[in-house]
Design a protein around this motif. Sequence first.
Motif, PDB file in Angstrom:
ATOM      1  N   PHE A 288      10.159   1.185   9.367  1.00  0.00           N
ATOM      2  CA  PHE A 288      11.854   1.147   8.170  1.00  0.00           C
ATOM      3  C   PHE A 288      11.096   2.481   6.717  1.00  0.00           C
ATOM      4  N   ASP A 289       9.956   1.753   6.381  1.00  0.00           N
ATOM      5  CA  ASP A 289       9.499   2.490   5.061  1.00  0.00           C
ATOM      6  C   ASP A 289       9.686   4.346   5.027  1.00  0.00           C
ATOM      7  N   LYS A 290       9.415   4.944   6.877  1.00  0.00           N
ATOM      8  CA  LYS A 290       9.630   6.275   6.704  1.00  0.00           C
ATOM      9  C   LYS A 290      11.342   6.419   6.730  1.00  0.00           C
ATOM     10  N   GLN A 291      12.303   5.558   6.432  1.00  0.00           N
ATOM     11  CA  GLN A 291      13.767   5.939   6.386  1.00  0.00           C
ATOM     12  C   GLN A 291      14.091   5.688   5.308  1.00  0.00           C
ATOM     13  N   ILE A 292      13.156   5.254   4.143  1.00  0.00           N
ATOM     14  CA  ILE A 292      14.094   5.144   3.099  1.00  0.00           C
ATOM     15  C   ILE A 292      12.659   5.862   1.312  1.00  0.00           C
ATOM     16  N   PRO A 293      13.964   6.680   1.151  1.00  0.00           N
ATOM     17  CA  PRO A 293      12.621   7.899  -0.252  1.00  0.00           C
ATOM     18  C   PRO A 293      12.232   6.846  -0.635  1.00  0.00           C
ATOM     19  N   ARG A 294      12.512   5.549  -1.493  1.00  0.00           N
ATOM     20  CA  ARG A 294      11.194   5.041  -2.322  1.00  0.00           C
ATOM     21  C   ARG A 294      10.070   5.082  -1.572  1.00  0.00           C
ATOM     22  N   SER A 295      10.098   4.371  -0.389  1.00  0.00           N
ATOM     23  CA  SER A 295       8.800   4.615   0.664  1.00  0.00           C
ATOM     24  C   SER A 295       8.675   5.278   1.201  1.00  0.00           C
ATOM     25  N   MET A 296       8.811   5.870   1.762  1.00  0.00           N
ATOM     26  CA  MET A 296       8.578   7.243   2.617  1.00  0.00           C
ATOM     27  C   MET A 296       6.978   8.128   2.091  1.00  0.00           C
ATOM     28  N   GLU A 297       6.974   8.020   1.044  1.00  0.00           N
ATOM     29  CA  GLU A 297       5.574   8.518   0.416  1.00  0.00           C
ATOM     30  C   GLU A 297       4.399   7.217   0.653  1.00  0.00           C
ATOM     31  N   ARG A 298       5.183   6.186   1.176  1.00  0.00           N
ATOM     32  CA  ARG A 298       3.467   5.172   1.400  1.00  0.00           C
ATOM     33  C   ARG A 298       2.518   5.450   2.356  1.00  0.00           C
ATOM     34  N   PRO A 299       1.528   4.978   2.530  1.00  0.00           N
ATOM     35  CA  PRO A 299       0.247   5.808   3.007  1.00  0.00           C
ATOM     36  C   PRO A 299       0.044   5.923   4.363  1.00  0.00           C
ATOM     37  N   VAL A 300       0.297   4.219   5.035  1.00  0.00           N
ATOM     38  CA  VAL A 300       0.974   4.459   6.098  1.00  0.00           C
ATOM     39  C   VAL A 300       2.085   5.116   6.795  1.00  0.00           C
ATOM     40  N   ALA A 301       3.386   4.937   6.077  1.00  0.00           N
ATOM     41  CA  ALA A 301       4.546   5.358   6.903  1.00  0.00           C
ATOM     42  C   ALA A 301       3.837   7.192   6.592  1.00  0.00           C
ATOM     43  N   SER A 302       3.741   7.506   5.727  1.00  0.00           N
ATOM     44  CA  SER A 302       3.241   9.177   5.810  1.00  0.00           C
ATOM     45  C   SER A 302       2.774   9.643   6.768  1.00  0.00           C
ATOM     46  N   GLY A 303       1.435   8.760   7.003  1.00  0.00           N
ATOM     47  CA  GLY A 303       0.768   9.415   8.261  1.00  0.00           C
ATOM     48  C   GLY A 303      -0.647   9.472   6.975  1.00  0.00           C
ATOM     49  N   ARG A 304      -1.093   9.254   5.543  1.00  0.00           N
ATOM     50  CA  ARG A 304      -2.641   9.698   5.435  1.00  0.00           C
ATOM     51  C   ARG A 304      -3.525   8.269   5.846  1.00  0.00           C
ATOM     52  N   ILE A 305      -2.771   6.995   5.575  1.00  0.00           N
ATOM     53  CA  ILE A 305      -3.498   6.354   6.650  1.00  0.00           C
ATOM     54  C   ILE A 305      -3.059   5.666   8.345  1.00  0.00           C
ATOM     55  N   SER A 306      -4.064   5.642   8.917  1.00  0.00           N
ATOM     56  CA  SER A 306      -3.794   5.212  10.299  1.00  0.00           C
ATOM     57  C   SER A 306      -3.635   3.546  10.066  1.00  0.00           C
ATOM     58  N   ILE A 307      -3.089   3.437  11.546  1.00  0.00           N
ATOM     59  CA  ILE A 307      -2.692   1.845  11.710  1.00  0.00           C
ATOM     60  C   ILE A 307      -3.728   1.132  11.970  1.00  0.00           C
ATOM     61  N   ALA A 308      -4.812   1.359  12.462  1.00  0.00           N
ATOM     62  CA  ALA A 308      -6.657   1.342  12.710  1.00  0.00           C
ATOM     63  C   ALA A 308      -7.026   0.975  11.166  1.00  0.00           C
ATOM     64  N   ASN A 309      -7.423   2.092  10.424  1.00  0.00           N
ATOM     65  CA  ASN A 309      -7.941   2.099   9.571  1.00  0.00           C
ATOM     66  C   ASN A 309      -7.009   1.590   8.410  1.00  0.00           C
ATOM     67  N   ALA A 310      -5.928   1.143   8.503  1.00  0.00           N
ATOM     68  CA  ALA A 310      -5.379   0.581   7.722  1.00  0.00           C
ATOM     69  C   ALA A 310      -5.907  -1.338   7.918  1.00  0.00           C
ATOM     70  N   GLU A 311      -5.901  -1.638   9.229  1.00  0.00           N
ATOM     71  CA  GLU A 311      -6.303  -3.089   9.561  1.00  0.00           C
ATOM     72  C   GLU A 311      -7.638  -3.191   9.537  1.00  0.00           C
ATOM     73  N   LYS A 312      -8.687  -2.319   9.348  1.00  0.00           N
ATOM     74  CA  LYS A 312      -9.861  -2.638   8.392  1.00  0.00           C
ATOM     75  C   LYS A 312     -10.566  -2.874   7.470  1.00  0.00           C
ATOM     76  N   TYR A 313      -9.279  -1.720   6.879  1.00  0.00           N
ATOM     77  CA  TYR A 313      -9.121  -1.891   5.338  1.00  0.00           C
ATOM     78  C   TYR A 313      -8.759  -3.383   4.669  1.00  0.00           C
ATOM     79  N   LEU A 314      -7.277  -3.796   5.750  1.00  0.00           N
ATOM     80  CA  LEU A 314      -6.770  -5.673   5.449  1.00  0.00           C
ATOM     81  C   LEU A 314      -8.087  -6.596   5.834  1.00  0.00           C
ATOM     82  N   ILE A 315      -9.047  -6.190   6.605  1.00  0.00           N
ATOM     83  CA  ILE A 315      -9.993  -6.985   6.571  1.00  0.00           C
ATOM     84  C   ILE A 315     -10.840  -7.099   5.479  1.00  0.00           C
ATOM     85  N   ALA A 316     -11.504  -5.942   5.180  1.00  0.00           N
ATOM     86  CA  ALA A 316     -12.182  -6.108   4.669  1.00  0.00           C
ATOM     87  C   ALA A 316     -11.482  -6.390   2.925  1.00  0.00           C
ATOM     88  N   GLN A 317     -10.240  -6.547   2.759  1.00  0.00           N
ATOM     89  CA  GLN A 317      -9.675  -6.960   1.748  1.00  0.00           C
ATOM     90  C   GLN A 317     -10.363  -8.208   1.577  1.00  0.00           C
TER      91      GLN A 317
END
Length: 334
Positions: free
Chosen positions: A113-142
């Motif tokens: 969804f975020d990839k399609q919207i200008p306001r959110s397209m630069e978010r780290p996961v949508a833009s590919g700067r953070i992978s899903i796997a790393n985002a999930e690890k970060y979530l667990i840590a949080q």
Amino acid sequence: MIEKLVPKVTIKLEAPLWTEEDRKKAAEKRIESLKPYLIKLPAHWIPYAELSRFNTPASWFIFFPCAWGTLAAGYHTKAPIPLVAGVLAIFLITAYIFHGAGCTINDIFDKEFDKQIPRSMERPVASGRISIANAEKYLIAQLVVYLAILSLLNWYTVWVAAISIPFVILYPLFKRITYYPQMWLAICCSWGALLGFVALDNWNYSAMAALFLSSCNWTVIYDTIYAHQDKTYDAKIGVKSTALKWGKNTKRNCYFFAVAQIACWVYLGITQSMGPGFWVSSMTFGYQLLNLLNKLDLDNIESCGNAFETNVWCGKLFSLGILVDYILRIMDII
């Protein structure tokens, strides 16, 4: 993994919803939002700071209910200042962590969804700067750090806080199956009103319910306003919200929730014998909220953005009002 909890998103569009100019502006706005502090972080830390939304004021909306509950509980029990200050400090830190975890979950689920919207397209996961796997690890840590810090308080606080985690995890699902995800989000954002009382071991159910419900009403208002920023895009890609459901009736419905919010405060003020700080700040907050709705242009992204941020100021004002009452009570003035 956690991404599998939500049905896979399939978006079929005849043409992109953004232009290269939109992408350029989004990138520029992202960089600007990092100034003056986050931009100084090590380069590999910055995407995670963005994923946690440290570059926005939104974490305040998690902290405010915590502060209200803590200060109201402290007011009634005349809890020592060092204790209340310590609890508030812990809640301020954990509010940023908890909000960051919620954003991480949201961005994992809403990547397409975020990839399609200008306001959110630069978010780290949508833009590919953070992978899903790393985002999930970060979530667990949080989540682990969040509960670990709360363990500095009593264990009731940890358990009550843990109950809210499934609500946060399931929130993105509601944007797919109902036009009222704001109602579910209200529970997530308002849970801190309960935690504040629990942290001071003050099980004042009447006051807890009043503050929780007032915060829920407020959350529906400010997040509906927020959703109006993306309503054109959301309608095309299948994201549901009260902004789309209510349409031209949004202001009328938000007035209803604002009146309900104020009614909760009046009930709290009368039944709990709140002081002048509470009454002045709550009524000023209520006036500001109604005035904001009156002037709001729901078809103007900038107007919606400014209104959303104005609510941060309102939350700070109400927190200050209860703080004044707490200090006056400690000094035996009221």
